[in-house]
Design a protein around this motif. Structure first.
Motif, PDB file in Angstrom:
ATOM      1  N   ALA A   2      34.426  41.576  40.395  1.00 28.75           N
ATOM      2  CA  ALA A   2      35.530  41.977  39.189  1.00 28.75           C
ATOM      3  C   ALA A   2      36.445  40.640  39.229  1.00 28.75           C
ATOM      4  N   ARG A   4      35.691  42.720  33.549  1.00 27.85           N
ATOM      5  CA  ARG A   4      36.784  43.211  34.646  1.00 27.85           C
ATOM      6  C   ARG A   4      37.020  44.761  34.269  1.00 27.85           C
ATOM      7  N   CYS A  45      44.280  45.864  32.485  1.00 25.25           N
ATOM      8  CA  CYS A  45      43.248  45.190  31.846  1.00 25.25           C
ATOM      9  C   CYS A  45      42.779  45.326  30.410  1.00 25.25           C
TER      10      CYS A  45
END
Length: 222
Positions: free
Chosen positions: A165, A174, A204
């Motif tokens: 990731a 990710r 994210c």
């Protein structure tokens, strides 16, 4: 020759196993056999992608009626792609696309075996290969969680997923990793680590400009 079912006014056709068993030796003995096999595998991949998109718009029962029978074609395409001289890269892409279907059909052990083999076929270090490997790790881990196994074996550990990731150049890749790691932490009761993963998930999601994922991450923090 064919099994035909009408679903929502559309005809869904499927080869009977006896018909398939009769036709395959003739196909494999023909010079056009590999091209036909490849076209079939690519068609399966496209149909799996459409099936995954349909999940949010259908009831589970209707979805299974429409897309569940595809599993026979998927198995045949995977066996060919990973067979001698087959295009293993196409097989890996097909297997990744088949993950949602395999999980919903509870074919956990079968597809975990297939994924372990596929991971060994992804030997490149480019972004595309690493992205595929990460998706296989995440899928393998998810199937193990579905089967209530404590581990996915030598692949799909927290460390492997985390390392891949961090190497990904894009936030969407990710995001799937953080979600997978959150599920794993929650299943083993490690709420402190789940909070860490939910925080990563939320950050994210902001980078992806995905407000729904951001809300989910905020809501699911222990």
């Amino acid at each position: 020759m064919l099994a035909v079912r009408m679903i929502d006014g559309a005809a869904h056709c499927r080869l009977l196993q006896t018909t398939r068993a009769y036709a395959l030796p003739h196909l494999d003995g023909d010079s056009a056999g590999p091209a036909v096999r490849e076209a079939h595998a690519r068609d399966c991949k496209e149909r799996l992608q459409r099936a995954d998109a349909d999940w949010d718009h259908m009831t589970a029962m209707r979805w299974m009626a429409c897309h569940g029978p595809l599993i026979g074609d998927v198995r045949a395409a995977l066996d060919w792609a990973f067979g001698e001289g087959g295009p293993a890269q196409l097989g890996v892409e097909l297997l990744v696309a088949a993950f949602p279907l395999s999980g919903r059909l509870a074919l956990n052990e079968e597809f975990m075996r297939r994924m372990r083999y596929a991971i060994d076929c992804v030997s490149g270090t480019g972004d595309a290969d690493m992205r595929l490997k990460l998706r296989l790790f995440v899928a393998l881990r998810s199937l193990a969680l579905n089967a209530r196994m404590s581990s996915a074996g030598p692949y799909g550990s927290d460390e492997q997923i985390l390392r891949l990731a961090r190497a990904m150049p894009d936030e969407p890749s990710r995001l799937t990793a953080w979600i997978s790691l959150w599920h794993g932490a929650m299943q083993r009761g490690d709420y402190a680590q789940a909070t860490v993963e939910a925080t990563r998930w939320m950050a994210c999601a902001k980078g992806c400009a995905d407000p729904i994922e951001e809300i989910d991450a905020r809501r699911l923090r222990p």
